[in-house]
Write a protein that holds these residues in place. Structure first.
Motif, PDB file in Angstrom:
ATOM      1  N   GLU A   1      27.310  41.623  41.465  1.00  0.00           N
ATOM      2  CA  GLU A   1      26.405  40.840  42.294  1.00  0.00           C
ATOM      3  C   GLU A   1      27.081  39.550  42.738  1.00  0.00           C
ATOM      4  O   GLU A   1      27.680  38.848  41.926  1.00  0.00           O
ATOM      5  CB  GLU A   1      25.138  40.507  41.498  1.00  0.00           C
ATOM      6  N   ALA A   2      26.956  39.241  44.032  1.00  0.00           N
ATOM      7  CA  ALA A   2      27.427  37.941  44.511  1.00  0.00           C
ATOM      8  C   ALA A   2      26.457  36.866  44.056  1.00  0.00           C
ATOM      9  O   ALA A   2      25.234  37.038  44.151  1.00  0.00           O
ATOM     10  CB  ALA A   2      27.533  37.947  46.024  1.00  0.00           C
ATOM     11  N   VAL A   3      26.993  35.776  43.572  1.00  0.00           N
ATOM     12  CA  VAL A   3      26.169  34.663  43.089  1.00  0.00           C
ATOM     13  C   VAL A   3      26.161  33.531  44.103  1.00  0.00           C
ATOM     14  O   VAL A   3      25.115  33.123  44.589  1.00  0.00           O
ATOM     15  CB  VAL A   3      26.680  34.165  41.723  1.00  0.00           C
ATOM     16  N   SER A   4      27.365  33.014  44.392  1.00  0.00           N
ATOM     17  CA  SER A   4      27.464  31.876  45.309  1.00  0.00           C
ATOM     18  C   SER A   4      28.814  31.921  46.003  1.00  0.00           C
ATOM     19  O   SER A   4      29.789  32.446  45.459  1.00  0.00           O
ATOM     20  CB  SER A   4      27.333  30.547  44.558  1.00  0.00           C
ATOM     21  N   CYS A   5      28.867  31.329  47.198  1.00  0.00           N
ATOM     22  CA  CYS A   5      30.109  31.271  47.958  1.00  0.00           C
ATOM     23  C   CYS A   5      30.235  29.911  48.630  1.00  0.00           C
ATOM     24  O   CYS A   5      29.233  29.359  49.114  1.00  0.00           O
ATOM     25  CB  CYS A   5      30.154  32.378  49.001  1.00  0.00           C
ATOM     26  N   LEU A   6      31.462  29.387  48.661  1.00  0.00           N
ATOM     27  CA  LEU A   6      31.756  28.132  49.330  1.00  0.00           C
ATOM     28  C   LEU A   6      32.767  28.407  50.435  1.00  0.00           C
ATOM     29  O   LEU A   6      33.792  29.045  50.190  1.00  0.00           O
ATOM     30  CB  LEU A   6      32.303  27.105  48.344  1.00  0.00           C
ATOM     31  N   SER A   7      32.482  27.911  51.632  1.00  0.00           N
ATOM     32  CA  SER A   7      33.378  28.142  52.756  1.00  0.00           C
ATOM     33  C   SER A   7      34.687  27.367  52.581  1.00  0.00           C
ATOM     34  O   SER A   7      34.763  26.427  51.779  1.00  0.00           O
ATOM     35  CB  SER A   7      32.698  27.711  54.054  1.00  0.00           C
ATOM     36  N   SER A   8      35.689  27.724  53.363  1.00  0.00           N
ATOM     37  CA  SER A   8      36.976  27.045  53.256  1.00  0.00           C
ATOM     38  C   SER A   8      36.883  25.582  53.676  1.00  0.00           C
ATOM     39  O   SER A   8      37.649  24.742  53.202  1.00  0.00           O
ATOM     40  CB  SER A   8      38.035  27.770  54.090  1.00  0.00           C
TER      41      SER A   8
END
Length: 128
Positions: A46-53
């Motif tokens: 499961e994806a939890v969180s993502c931060l863009s570049s």
């Protein structure tokens, strides 16, 4: 070749907090979208969180919105996942993953197939 390495997992009581760290070695993180995924028993990754570049955009799974925050320290090439108000269902192995974003500086991918560099994982256990 660059590497990513997680740390900060452990055992915490329900309602408690943990901060996970994802150190990226070998490249500058401002060219990569960095995400946290988790493996929970009986479920798909499961994806939890993502931060863009760019660091200016983030995305979170509905299950963690309002409780988890993702941010970074460029001087340390490290991305953090601050987890508050932890629940037993947050228990699992947490993985950090990276993917080059090219010119899409605000891109926040949330599919595991979109990432090609993974860490070894860190165990998070929420239990009383």
């Amino acid at each position: 070749q660059f590497q990513v390495a997680e740390s900060g997992g452990g055992l915490v009581q329900p309602g408690g907090s943990l901060r996970l760290s994802c150190e990226v070695v070998g490249v500058a993180i401002n060219y990569y979208a960095i995400a946290w995924f988790r493996d929970v028993p009986g479920k798909d990754r499961e994806a939890v969180s993502c931060l863009s570049s760019s660091g200016g955009s983030s995305a979170h799974a509905d299950s963690v919105k309002g409780r988890f925050t993702i941010y970074r320290d460029l001087s340390k090439d490290t991305v953090y996942l601050q987890m508050n108000n932890l629940k037993p269902e947050d228990t699992g192995i947490y993985y950090c993953a990276a993917t080059a974003s090219g010119t899409a500086a605000e891109w926040t991918p949330m599919l595991s197939s979109q990432f090609y560099k993974w860490g070894q994982g860190t165990q998070v256990t929420v239990s009383s």
